[in-house]
Enzyme design. Structure first.
Site, PDB file in Angstrom:
ATOM      1  N   ASP A  59       0.859  -1.183   0.000  1.00 48.68           N
ATOM      2  CA  ASP A  59       0.000   0.000   0.000  1.00 48.68           C
ATOM      3  C   ASP A  59       0.892   1.228   0.000  1.00 48.68           C
ATOM      4  OD1 ASP A  59      -2.200  -1.614   0.417  1.00 48.68           O
ATOM      5  OD2 ASP A  59      -2.125  -1.383   2.594  1.00 48.68           O
ATOM      6  N   ASP A  65      -0.073   7.805   8.169  1.00 47.69           N
ATOM      7  CA  ASP A  65       0.175   6.406   8.565  1.00 47.69           C
ATOM      8  C   ASP A  65       1.454   6.350   9.380  1.00 47.69           C
ATOM      9  OD1 ASP A  65      -1.950   5.030   7.238  1.00 47.69           O
ATOM     10  OD2 ASP A  65      -0.864   5.117   5.352  1.00 47.69           O
ATOM     11  N   GLU A  88       0.258  -2.915  11.210  1.00 46.80           N
ATOM     12  CA  GLU A  88       0.077  -3.045   9.773  1.00 46.80           C
ATOM     13  C   GLU A  88       1.220  -2.350   9.026  1.00 46.80           C
ATOM     14  OE1 GLU A  88      -3.922  -2.494   8.143  1.00 46.80           O
ATOM     15  OE2 GLU A  88      -2.987  -1.198   6.657  1.00 46.80           O
ATOM     16  N   GLU A  89       1.820  -1.367   9.645  1.00 45.49           N
ATOM     17  CA  GLU A  89       2.869  -0.579   8.980  1.00 45.49           C
ATOM     18  C   GLU A  89       4.280  -1.100   9.237  1.00 45.49           C
ATOM     19  OE1 GLU A  89       1.990   1.572   6.807  1.00 45.49           O
ATOM     20  OE2 GLU A  89      -0.128   1.530   7.367  1.00 45.49           O
ATOM     21  N   ASP A 109      -3.752  -1.426  13.657  1.00 48.62           N
ATOM     22  CA  ASP A 109      -3.698  -0.658  12.412  1.00 48.62           C
ATOM     23  C   ASP A 109      -3.803   0.788  12.869  1.00 48.62           C
ATOM     24  OD1 ASP A 109      -4.069   0.698  10.093  1.00 48.62           O
ATOM     25  OD2 ASP A 109      -5.705  -0.537   9.330  1.00 48.62           O
ATOM     26  N   LEU A 111      -3.894   3.661  11.392  1.00 50.18           N
ATOM     27  CA  LEU A 111      -4.836   4.552  10.700  1.00 50.18           C
ATOM     28  C   LEU A 111      -5.521   3.802   9.562  1.00 50.18           C
ATOM     29  CD1 LEU A 111      -5.623   7.469  11.329  1.00 50.18           C
ATOM     30  CD2 LEU A 111      -4.388   8.131   9.295  1.00 50.18           C
ATOM     31  N   ASP A 112      -6.597   3.137   9.921  1.00 50.30           N
ATOM     32  CA  ASP A 112      -7.353   2.394   8.914  1.00 50.30           C
ATOM     33  C   ASP A 112      -8.118   3.364   8.011  1.00 50.30           C
ATOM     34  OD1 ASP A 112      -8.648  -0.040   7.829  1.00 50.30           O
ATOM     35  OD2 ASP A 112     -10.440   0.886   8.658  1.00 50.30           O
ATOM     36  N   GLU A 266      -7.269  -5.937  11.362  1.00 48.83           N
ATOM     37  CA  GLU A 266      -8.613  -5.479  10.975  1.00 48.83           C
ATOM     38  C   GLU A 266      -9.665  -6.554  11.228  1.00 48.83           C
ATOM     39  OE1 GLU A 266      -7.539  -2.455   7.337  1.00 48.83           O
ATOM     40  OE2 GLU A 266      -7.379  -4.575   6.900  1.00 48.83           O
TER      41      GLU A 266
END
Ligand code: FDP
Length: 317
Positions: A59, A65, A88-89, A109, A111-112, A266
């Site tokens: 992404d 993020d 996630e990052e 996560d 900043l979804d 998520e």
């Protein structure tokens, strides 16, 4: 209205890990306040737009993020009960055990829905808390039922913290005057035969035809409107409060269909919340309780909603 700290004191009474959960959820609430502050000022602080790189999921990483991931690591990384972080990052787990042999793990996560940020649409932070006996990497792969807490903070027209510690789903709204999270919704139960159907219609030609037909029929047979924000956290929040269906199926071409949403950051926490509120979640077509996580950055298909709509959906399949 009750403050979060008051509520935690009462609600966690009798939990053997009362102190740990209290401190972890309080830190997550603090993180939410900080991120809310940044999100509200992002247009003024040159925090809009891409940071110029891709994360482990390929992404495009947004500036926010990066900023929110750093904040989450800063705050949760020094919590005395948390020994490991997964984001996630981040490519790999972050060991923050400082010599401790057991404790809790936080997957998040930060900043979804971050592709929404430039247009002032809702975004959120999602978290999942698991117990660990020290084997940090493997302990992140525990199934959904092992979560001791999960939830999210949604940054929208107001900032809300929604979480469960395994006994109901509760919502707190950030009061901008006092800076406190105040209880606004206790024991959320998903209404049945109400709400919206939420999925991206682009997926239909890119998924197995029999499943795509069930998606189409669900709209036709329930006669409900479609609404899709494109930030999972916001679509799930609306579904929890109003009822309905949210999905992001595996997409691709024949013989090669893949999920988009991340299991650890998520699908597992939000699917567990959905079930805690009386709904149902399918991950990769299985009941959430039956899915065995295999990898940290695993992606899965997600279909979830109120009990009535899910019954119809499974019948249509
Ligand atoms: P985003 O790419 O903006 O971070 O997690 C990914 C996610 O958002 C979900 O929050 C959201 O439900 C989904 O992707 C939206 O994907 P589409 O744009 O493909 O519909």
């Amino acid at each position: 209205m009750k403050t979060l700290s008051h509520y935690l004191l009462e609600h966690l009474k009798g939990y053997e890990n009362q102190r740990e959960l209290d401190l972890i959820i309080s830190d997550i609430a603090d993180l939410g306040k900080k991120i809310s502050h940044e999100v509200q000022r992002s247009g003024l602080l040159d925090l809009h737009g891409a940071a110029g790189g891709q994360n482990v999921h390929d992404d495009e990483v947004q500036k926010l993020d990066e900023r929110t991931n750093d904040l989450a690591k800063e705050i949760l990384g020094v919590n005395e009960h948390i020994i490991g972080l997964a984001s996630e990052e981040e490519e790999d787990v972050v060991d923050v055990s400082d010599g401790k042999k057991s404790g809790y793990l936080a997957a998040f996560d930060p900043l979804d829905g971050s592709s929404n940020i430039d247009t002032n649409m809702p975004v959120g932070t999602i978290f999942s808390i698991l117990p660990s006996t020290g084997d940090i990497k493997n302990d992140f792969l525990q199934p959904s039922g092992a979560q001791v807490a999960a939830g999210y903070i949604l940054y929208s027209s107001s900032t809300v913290l929604v979480f469960s510690v395994g006994s109901g789903v509760h919502e707190f709204t950030l009061d901008p005057d006092s800076g406190d999270f105040l209880l606004t919704n206790e024991n959320i139960t998903i209404p049945e035969n109400a709400g919206y159907i939420a999925y991206n219609p682009y997926v239909l030609p890119n998924m197995p035809e029999d499943r795509a037909e069930a998606y189409r029929q669900l709209v036709l047979q329930t006669g409900r409107s479609m609404r899709y924000v494109g930030a999972m956290v916001a679509d799930v929040h609306r579904t929890l409060l109003k009822g309905g269906f949210f999905a992001y199926p595996s997409v691709g071409s024949k013989g090669n269909y893949k999920g988009k949403l991340r299991l650890q950051y998520e699908a597992k926490p939000l699917g567990w919340l959905m079930e805690q509120a009386g709904g149902k979640t399918l991950l990769d077509g299985l009941a959430i309780s039956e899915l065995e996580p295999k990898e940290l950055h695993q992606k899965v298909s997600v279909e979830m909603g109120d009990a009535g709509v899910m019954k119809l959906f499974e019948k249509l399949l």
